[in-house]
Design a protein around this motif. Structure first.
Motif, PDB file in Angstrom:
ATOM      1  N   UNK A  62      13.096  14.199  15.499  1.00 13.01           N
ATOM      2  CA  UNK A  62      12.792  12.892  14.918  1.00 13.01           C
ATOM      3  C   UNK A  62      14.073  12.116  14.618  1.00 13.01           C
ATOM      4  N   UNK A  63      15.085  12.824  14.149  1.00 13.35           N
ATOM      5  CA  UNK A  63      16.369  12.179  13.844  1.00 13.35           C
ATOM      6  C   UNK A  63      17.056  11.717  15.122  1.00 13.35           C
ATOM      7  N   UNK A  64      17.045  12.573  16.153  1.00  5.57           N
ATOM      8  CA  UNK A  64      17.690  12.246  17.426  1.00  5.57           C
ATOM      9  C   UNK A  64      17.059  11.009  18.075  1.00  5.57           C
ATOM     10  N   UNK A  65      15.760  10.859  17.920  1.00  2.98           N
ATOM     11  CA  UNK A  65      15.054   9.738  18.557  1.00  2.98           C
ATOM     12  C   UNK A  65      14.888   8.546  17.615  1.00  2.98           C
ATOM     13  N   UNK A  66      15.613   8.575  16.491  1.00  2.00           N
ATOM     14  CA  UNK A  66      15.608   7.470  15.524  1.00  2.00           C
ATOM     15  C   UNK A  66      14.198   7.138  15.010  1.00  2.00           C
ATOM     16  N   UNK A  67      13.427   8.181  14.792  1.00  2.00           N
ATOM     17  CA  UNK A  67      12.067   8.001  14.289  1.00  2.00           C
ATOM     18  C   UNK A  67      11.915   8.443  12.839  1.00  2.00           C
ATOM     19  N   UNK A  68      12.889   9.192  12.359  1.00  2.00           N
ATOM     20  CA  UNK A  68      12.739   9.797  11.040  1.00  2.00           C
ATOM     21  C   UNK A  68      12.634   8.759   9.927  1.00  2.00           C
ATOM     22  N   UNK A  69      13.495   7.760   9.945  1.00  2.00           N
ATOM     23  CA  UNK A  69      13.492   6.740   8.889  1.00  2.00           C
ATOM     24  C   UNK A  69      12.164   5.995   8.849  1.00  2.00           C
ATOM     25  N   UNK A  70      11.670   5.609  10.040  1.00  2.00           N
ATOM     26  CA  UNK A  70      10.390   4.906  10.097  1.00  2.00           C
ATOM     27  C   UNK A  70       9.244   5.796   9.631  1.00  2.00           C
ATOM     28  N   UNK A  71       9.338   7.071   9.948  1.00  2.00           N
ATOM     29  CA  UNK A  71       8.291   8.013   9.538  1.00  2.00           C
ATOM     30  C   UNK A  71       8.259   8.155   8.022  1.00  2.00           C
ATOM     31  N   UNK A  72       9.415   8.272   7.415  1.00  2.00           N
ATOM     32  CA  UNK A  72       9.503   8.460   5.965  1.00  2.00           C
ATOM     33  C   UNK A  72       8.970   7.245   5.212  1.00  2.00           C
ATOM     34  N   UNK A  73       9.258   6.034   5.712  1.00  2.00           N
ATOM     35  CA  UNK A  73       8.812   4.834   5.007  1.00  2.00           C
ATOM     36  C   UNK A  73       7.393   4.413   5.392  1.00  2.00           C
ATOM     37  N   UNK A  74       6.712   5.259   6.204  1.00  2.00           N
ATOM     38  CA  UNK A  74       5.309   5.015   6.519  1.00  2.00           C
ATOM     39  C   UNK A  74       5.051   4.020   7.619  1.00  2.00           C
ATOM     40  N   UNK A  75       6.070   3.714   8.406  1.00  2.00           N
ATOM     41  CA  UNK A  75       5.915   2.734   9.482  1.00  2.00           C
ATOM     42  C   UNK A  75       5.312   3.351  10.742  1.00  2.00           C
ATOM     43  N   UNK A  76       5.173   4.681  10.750  1.00  2.00           N
ATOM     44  CA  UNK A  76       4.631   5.378  11.911  1.00  2.00           C
ATOM     45  C   UNK A  76       3.370   6.129  11.498  1.00  2.00           C
ATOM     46  N   UNK A  77       2.307   5.965  12.282  1.00  2.00           N
ATOM     47  CA  UNK A  77       1.069   6.719  12.067  1.00  2.00           C
ATOM     48  C   UNK A  77       1.151   8.000  12.881  1.00  2.00           C
ATOM     49  N   UNK A  78       1.377   9.116  12.199  1.00  2.00           N
ATOM     50  CA  UNK A  78       1.596  10.390  12.901  1.00  2.00           C
ATOM     51  C   UNK A  78       0.365  10.845  13.673  1.00  2.00           C
ATOM     52  N   UNK A  79      -0.817  10.341  13.312  1.00  2.00           N
ATOM     53  CA  UNK A  79      -2.037  10.769  14.001  1.00  2.00           C
ATOM     54  C   UNK A  79      -2.249  10.024  15.323  1.00  2.00           C
ATOM     55  N   UNK A  80      -1.498   8.919  15.534  1.00  2.00           N
ATOM     56  CA  UNK A  80      -1.715   8.112  16.736  1.00  2.00           C
ATOM     57  C   UNK A  80      -0.467   7.947  17.591  1.00  2.00           C
ATOM     58  N   UNK A  81       0.696   8.117  17.007  1.00  2.00           N
ATOM     59  CA  UNK A  81       1.945   7.883  17.741  1.00  2.00           C
ATOM     60  C   UNK A  81       2.180   9.001  18.762  1.00  2.00           C
TER      61      UNK A  81
END
Length: 339
Positions: A298-317
């Motif tokens: 998640x960190x390598x693909x620059x997704x971690x920050x968005x995931x933590x702040x709720x900008x990513x829906x883990x059930x659909x992404x």
């Protein structure tokens, strides 16, 4: 022919009804349960505002503490039900009390729906008390053995009778869902009817003994200020229950404006959350590998920050799903090699 209950037994017309003296100790015990609940809610508030670990109040000894508190309230509900109707069912006081509890429960549901929509309280302790009070009436005149068997059945039912049928939201209150619904206060009828029934059993044994007269003065004759305070609190337990948590939240929130909680480390928070969710299904070794892998990807693909702040829906992404699948395979491979 009219009937009257004397010492828990049915007697014929002409028998004098037994008048129980007021027992201050019961009100004091109810107040102590309120104090315990306030301590628990204060701990939850500290976690919610970030002063302690967010899951402190819902894990370990605190989780057991919460269950003991809920059980004590429900036990006292059954016990008080017996005392309140010793000489026959008193419809008017019962309906008034039930109405107050029902309205309070509805108010909590509405308030938490707006405050915590994802974990609102749809069937909490007050809902359970209201429902169990109605069911408890059926056991007031039944033999103690029948009530004990019903209590045992209520405890055992969630262990053997869970079914997908009860996963429908309309049936969550029963307590037989396969997937336990999320709520800040979930006290379903099963197994929580059991403490009420046990309270009814102990209440019947209590009124059939000389204990009511002996305990009438215990804790009440000596006018000690804290005993009187507890007694008054116990008599107004519903009002205190409704008020105490908003007051505590306001106090902690006010404190947070002056002394903000330290910023949480998102990496630590993610790891703990991942491990907690993973360990409910897999072993510790697998979970450590899986959570470490997903964090790195998640960190390598620059997704971690968005995931933590709720900008990513883990059930659909799909990106998160791909990372999860790859890390699952890697963790299983590492676990197999270690074995």
């Amino acid at each position: 022919m009219t009937t009257t209950v004397i010492d828990g037994n049915v007697a014929g017309e002409g028998a004098a009804p037994r008048r129980l003296p007021r027992i201050p100790l019961i009100d004091q015990l109810r107040a102590l349960a309120l104090i315990a609940m306030a301590i628990y809610h204060f701990t939850w508030d500290l976690g919610f505002f970030g002063y302690i670990e967010p899951d402190t109040a819902t894990t370990g000894g605190w989780k057991i503490f919460a269950r003991v508190i809920a059980g004590s309230f429900l036990f006292l509900t059954g016990f008080s039900l017996v005392l309140g109707h010793i000489n026959g069912f008193r419809a008017r006081p019962f309906v008034i009390r039930l109405g107050k509890i029902g309205l309070a429960a509805a108010a909590i549901t509405i308030a938490t729906w707006f405050a915590f929509p994802e974990t609102f309280i749809f069937f909490g302790i007050l809902h359970a008390i209201a429902a169990a009070s109605v069911i408890g009436l059926l056991f007031l005149r039944l033999p103690i053995v029948v009530t004990l068997l019903a209590a045992a059945a209520a405890i055992v039912a969630p262990l053997y009778l869970r079914a997908p049928l009860f996963d429908h939201p309309a049936l969550w209150w029963v307590g037989l869902s396969v997937d336990v619904p999320r709520s800040n206060d979930y006290v379903p009828l099963l197994p929580w009817l059991a403490p009420v029934l046990l309270g009814i059993v102990l209440g019947k044994l209590f009124i059939a003994s000389p204990l009511p007269e002996r305990l009438a003065g215990f804790g009440g004759q000596t006018k000690v200020w804290w005993k009187s305070l507890l007694e008054k609190a116990g008599r107004h337990s519903l009002a205190i229950y409704l008020i105490h948590q908003p007051v505590l939240i306001a106090l902690v929130y006010g404190f947070s404006l002056v002394v903000p909680a330290p910023a949480a480390d998102p990496v630590v928070g993610y790891t703990k959350s991942c491990m907690r969710a993973c360990e409910s299904e897999r072993g510790d070794g697998f979970c450590q590998s899986f959570c470490g892998c997903t964090l790195d990807r998640l960190t390598e693909e620059n997704l971690f920050t968005d995931l933590v702040r709720g900008a990513i829906d883990v059930t659909k992404d799909e990106r998160v799903a791909a990372i999860s699948s790859q890390c699952t395979a890697d963790a299983e491979t590492k676990t197999d090699l270690k074995e």
